[in-house]
Structure formats: structure tokens, C-alpha cells
Design an enzyme around this catalytic site. Structure first.
Site, PDB file in Angstrom:
ATOM      1  N   TYR A   1       9.672   0.730   8.914  1.00 50.48           N
ATOM      2  CA  TYR A   1       8.338   0.184   9.186  1.00 50.48           C
ATOM      3  C   TYR A   1       7.577   1.104  10.138  1.00 50.48           C
ATOM      4  O   TYR A   1       6.412   1.449   9.903  1.00 50.48           O
ATOM      5  CB  TYR A   1       8.485  -1.226   9.790  1.00 50.48           C
TER       6      TYR A   1
ATOM      7  N   ASP B   1       1.714  -6.371  14.304  1.00 49.38           N
ATOM      8  CA  ASP B   1       2.540  -5.432  13.523  1.00 49.38           C
ATOM      9  C   ASP B   1       3.643  -4.753  14.356  1.00 49.38           C
ATOM     10  O   ASP B   1       4.684  -4.372  13.819  1.00 49.38           O
ATOM     11  CB  ASP B   1       1.659  -4.334  12.907  1.00 49.38           C
TER      12      ASP B   1
ATOM     13  N   ASP C   1      -3.137  -8.478   5.140  1.00 53.33           N
ATOM     14  CA  ASP C   1      -1.809  -9.095   5.008  1.00 53.33           C
ATOM     15  C   ASP C   1      -1.653 -10.282   5.956  1.00 53.33           C
ATOM     16  O   ASP C   1      -0.915 -11.225   5.669  1.00 53.33           O
ATOM     17  CB  ASP C   1      -0.659  -8.083   5.186  1.00 53.33           C
TER      18      ASP C   1
ATOM     19  N   HIS D   1      -2.170  -1.748  15.059  1.00 47.31           N
ATOM     20  CA  HIS D   1      -2.237  -0.777  14.015  1.00 47.31           C
ATOM     21  C   HIS D   1      -3.663  -0.363  13.639  1.00 47.31           C
ATOM     22  O   HIS D   1      -3.894   0.728  13.127  1.00 47.31           O
ATOM     23  CB  HIS D   1      -1.495  -1.423  12.827  1.00 47.31           C
TER      24      HIS D   1
ATOM     25  N   GLU E   1      -6.168  -6.999   9.415  1.00 42.12           N
ATOM     26  CA  GLU E   1      -5.703  -6.474   8.134  1.00 42.12           C
ATOM     27  C   GLU E   1      -5.379  -7.644   7.188  1.00 42.12           C
ATOM     28  O   GLU E   1      -4.828  -8.665   7.611  1.00 42.12           O
ATOM     29  CB  GLU E   1      -4.467  -5.582   8.342  1.00 42.12           C
TER      30      GLU E   1
ATOM     31  N   HIS F   1      -5.064  -9.426  14.400  1.00 43.91           N
ATOM     32  CA  HIS F   1      -5.216  -8.200  13.596  1.00 43.91           C
ATOM     33  C   HIS F   1      -5.904  -8.583  12.293  1.00 43.91           C
ATOM     34  O   HIS F   1      -5.487  -9.544  11.638  1.00 43.91           O
ATOM     35  CB  HIS F   1      -3.799  -7.635  13.358  1.00 43.91           C
TER      36      HIS F   1
ATOM     37  N   HIS G   1       0.808  -1.228   0.000  1.00 44.25           N
ATOM     38  CA  HIS G   1       0.000   0.000   0.000  1.00 44.25           C
ATOM     39  C   HIS G   1       0.848   1.288   0.000  1.00 44.25           C
ATOM     40  O   HIS G   1       0.768   2.124   0.892  1.00 44.25           O
ATOM     41  CB  HIS G   1      -1.087   0.015   1.086  1.00 44.25           C
TER      42      HIS G   1
ATOM     43  N   HIS H   1       5.671  -9.515  11.121  1.00 48.60           N
ATOM     44  CA  HIS H   1       6.540  -9.321   9.952  1.00 48.60           C
ATOM     45  C   HIS H   1       8.002  -9.323  10.391  1.00 48.60           C
ATOM     46  O   HIS H   1       8.339  -8.718  11.417  1.00 48.60           O
ATOM     47  CB  HIS H   1       6.292  -7.958   9.299  1.00 48.60           C
TER      48      HIS H   1
END
Ligand code: FMN
Ligand code: FE2
Ligand code: FE2
Length: 393
Positions: free
Chosen positions: A191, A163, A81, A144, A79, A77, A23, A222
Site C-alpha cells: 500500500y 489512508d 473510495d 494522500h 477521494e 479525505h 486505479h 483501509h
């Protein structure tokens, strides 16, 4: 490749060597989607991966545990990803219950059909016994997204931090002591600047309670797992979340025929005339937003300039200001400049935007018609000097 974090706890995620755009975040070293399997009386998968790689995750899991023996899938989370693989994982693991908070479940169901899932909605602080181990869920709203949470295993002193503390870094190494620390901290910084910076207030609130946990391993969603350099990453996050600035000036500009660049040079010279200040010049059209955000993370003062193109600032500058406006770097002082041909335009636009971002303008904006005059160049030099003096504090 060593994927074992602790006895019976494995990384089972996916290394995305080729992703370069996350993104708009330029992931120049790729990324990983980390998923972790805990084998206990109950078998638990903590987080999943991007839907494209759910089959790879399931293969990794199946090498360790038959899929029908997965009891829980924890989603920290929502999101995509991490969570767009949840649908495939729940389909492939018929006996799994999805464990997440109410907001997370709502968001997951907005993205995918969860009508057949068995679910267990948890509250912050709630614990789930999985045999020898316990999982404790700690909500971390806006680090996040609103539904974000940590999962903590006290018996293992292990924090699954989603995250937070992550890095976009494709690597066969799974641990922070297997790569140069500088490299990992550089990616953790990039990041933070590009993903976490707008939520620094929430991070600052969260850090003392995270630091109070008995932790010897932090497993983010990550990048590599922290086991050796936990104090270093906690210290870095503490500084970033506190929005501490350095004696640093940035000069960010875009130009067509170089007049704005000539002005940027003068601002640079002015800023460099003050001892003890570091000065960085960024030509936004050949740089990228990711580097810009990264550099802004500890920047005290920034000059922003653009040529006028069809009554507006140039598109790369509009994108840059739009990006910084959302990320909210800790910059306190600003200056607008730019060259035009015949009318109002970029400089005025920028001078209007910077105060809205909370930056104090150190001098009136400077606008040249075509090439800058000596007087305008002198004003640019002075503005650079002023920015540097302000940055010194
Ligand atoms: C495609 C194009 C569109 C432009 N549109 C405007 C404009 O709308 N208003 C204006 O005052 N100048 C306009 N100009 C003139 C430039 O702003 C002027 O040449 C300025 O000195 C460019 O600064 P630079 O050398 O930093 O690129 C335009 C120039 C070009 C090439
Ligand atoms: Fe996220
Ligand atoms: Fe993420």
C-alpha cells in the site's frame, strides 16, 4: 465478527472481497472501506465508503443508531473510495452536519451536489466536543491528497488516520492482532509503495507529531485497525518515509525474442557476483505494476531493459517507467539495456528517462542488434557488478 473498537465506537464499513483493480493497483487480497461510528452525546460517523456500498454502511449504522440521530459526518479525505458515499449518507441522515476542511468541501462539491448539506468547516488543530469525547482535526496535506486530515480522539487515545497506515486486505478480522503480522505488514508495505511513496517527504514531516500523540489505537480507512503492533507500523513508516534503501539490485525488462532477457541474465550474474547484495529480476510483461512498485520501495539500483518494438520500448516497459516515474522510488543508480534489430529505440529511450528520474547511470547503455555479442554480454555483466557495488554503498 467483532466490530467494536472501544465501548460505543464501532467499525461500520464495507469489506470489498472482489475488488482487484484500484486505479491500476492490483489488490490481490481485496480491500475494505472503513467507516467508524462514535456514539456519544453527539453521534459521529468518521468517513464513509465507496458510493456503491453506501446502503450497506447505512444498514450497519442503523443497527446501532437511528439514522436521524447522526449529528456529524466527518470526512477526512475526499477521494471517492471513502467519500463518494457522502452524498447518500447526508441524504439518509437528515440531522447530520458534514465536518471537513475547506479544501475537502470544495473537492466533494466537485464530485457531487452538496447544496443541501449542513457543513462545518474546520481548521487544523481545531477541536469539536461531542460529549464525553473530543475530536481534534490534524491536517495531513498530500498524505494522500491536499485536503487529507487525521481525526484524533484524545480521551480514547484513538487516531483515525485515513489512508495512512492502511492496507488493502479484505478480511473478517478487524484488528492487527487477529491476523499474522507478516501478512498485514506485507500489505501495508504494498500500500505504501503504490499509494504513499511519492509523498514520503510529507510523511516524514508528519510522523514525529503523530508519534507524539498519546495513541493506543490507529484506525485507518483501509484494512485492519492497529492496536497491538503500533510500534511496528510506525517503525515501518519511518523507514519507508526516510527512503532508506537496502543492498538490493532490480533488473526489470521486457523482451519479444529473448535477446534482452539474455542480457538481463548477464546483469543478474554480474550483480550476484558481489557478496551481500540481493538481486531481483522482473519480467514486466508477466509481472504487474503493483509488485514492481512494491519491490522498488527499498531498492538502491535498477537495470532497465527493453526490446525495440516499432522504434519504441515495449508498452509494458513504458507503463512501468511511467508508473515508477510518478511513484519516485528511492533508487539512486540505473543502467539501460536492450536489443534492437536495425535502429535507435528502446535502450536510448530508457537511457534518457532514467536520469530524469534522478538515477545516476553507472555505465553507458548496452544495445545489441538481435542477439547480443560476447562483448555486449561482458558489458552487461560488468554493469550488473557495478550496480551491486553501488547498492552496497
Ligand atoms: C513487431 C516488431 C517490431 C519491431 N520494430 C523494430 C524497430 O522499430 N526498430 C528496430 O531497431 N527493431 C525493431 N524490431 C526488431 C527487434 O527489436 C529485434 O528483433 C530485437 O532483437 C528484439 O529483442 P528481443 O529478442 O529482446 O525481443 C522489431 C521486431 C518486431 C517483432
Ligand atoms: Fe486516498
Ligand atoms: Fe483510500
Amino acid at each position: 465478527m467483532n466490530t467494536q473498537l472501544k465501548p460505543d465506537i464501532h467499525w461500520v464499513g464495507y469489506i470489498d472481497w472482489s475488488i482487484r483493480d484500484f486505479h491500476s493497483y492490483n489488490t490481490k487480497r481485496g480491500a475494505t472501506y472503513n467507516s467508524y461510528l462514535i456514539q456519544d452525546e453527539k453521534n459521529v460517523l468518521v468517513d464513509t465508503v465507496k458510493y456503491l456500498y453506501a446502503d450497506k454502511l447505512l444498514q450497519n449504522v442503523a443497527e446501532l443508531v437511528p439514522l436521524d440521530k447522526i449529528d456529524y459526518v466527518v470526512c477526512n479525505h475526499a477521494e471517492p473510495d471513502h467519500a463518494s458515499g457522502v452524498a447518500d449518507v447526508m441524504n439518509a441522515c437528515p440531522n447530520a452536519t458534514l465536518v471537513c476542511n475547506a479544501k475537502c468541501l470544495d473537492t466533494l462539491k466537485a464530485y457531487m451536489d452538496g447544496s443541501n448539506w449542513k457543513t462545518q468547516v474546520v481548521a487544523s488543530g481545531e477541536e469539536l466536543s461531542i460529549g464525553k469525547r473530543t475530536l481534534k482535526f490534524i491536517f495531513t496535506p498530500m498524505v494522500h491528497w491536499p485536503e487529507s486530515m487525521f481525526t484524533y480522539c484524545p480521551e480514547e487515545k484513538l487516531l483515525f488516520s485515513m489512508d495512512a497506515f492502511g492496507q488493502h486486505l479484505a478480511t473478517s478480522e478487524r484488528f492487527d492482532d487477529e491476523l499474522p503480522l507478516d501478512l498485514i505488514l506485507e500489505e501495508a508495505r504494498t500500500y505504501y509503495a503504490n499509494i504513499v511513496m511519492p509523498y514520503s517527504a510529507q510523511v516524514a514531516k508528519l510522523l514525529p507529531s503523530a508519534a507524539a500523540l498519546d495513541i493506543d489505537m490507529i484506525a485507518p480507512a483501509h484494512g485492519v485497525v492497529w492496536r497491538k503492533n503500533i510500534p511496528a507500523i510506525l517503525e515501518a513508516y519511518t523507514a519507508w518515509a526516510a527512503r532508506k534503501t537496502k543492498a538490493k539490485v532490480m533488473i526489470v525488462y521486457d523482451t519479444m525474442w529473448n535477446s534482452t532477457a539474455i542480457m538481463a541474465d548477464q546483469i543478474f550474474k554480474g550483480a550476484c557476483s558481489v557478496d551481500g547484495v540481493s538481486v531481483e529480476k522482473i519480467f514486466v510483461r508477466v509481472s504487474d505494476l503493483t509488485q514492481l512498485a512494491d519491490a522498488s520501495l527499498d531498492c538502491a539500483a535498477m537495470a532497465v531493459g527493453s526490446a525495440t518494438l516499432n522504434t519504441k520500448m515495449m508498452p509494458a516497459m513504458a507503463a512501468a517507467l511511467n508508473y515508477l516515474g510518478g511513484l519516485k522510488p528511492p533508487v539512486k543508480f540505473g543502467f539501460a539495456f536492450g536489443s534492437c534489430g536495425w535502429g535507435k529505440g528502446a535502450m536510448e529511450e530508457i537511457a534518457e528517462i532514467l536520469p530524469k528520474m534522478g538515477w545516476e547511470l553507472v555505465a553507458p547503455g548496452v544495445k545489441s542488434k538481435f542477439r547480443p555479442t560476447q562483448e555486449q554480454l561482458d558489458a552487461c555483466f560488468e554493469a550488473g557488478k557495478l550496480l551491486a557495488q553501488k547498492a552496497l554503498g
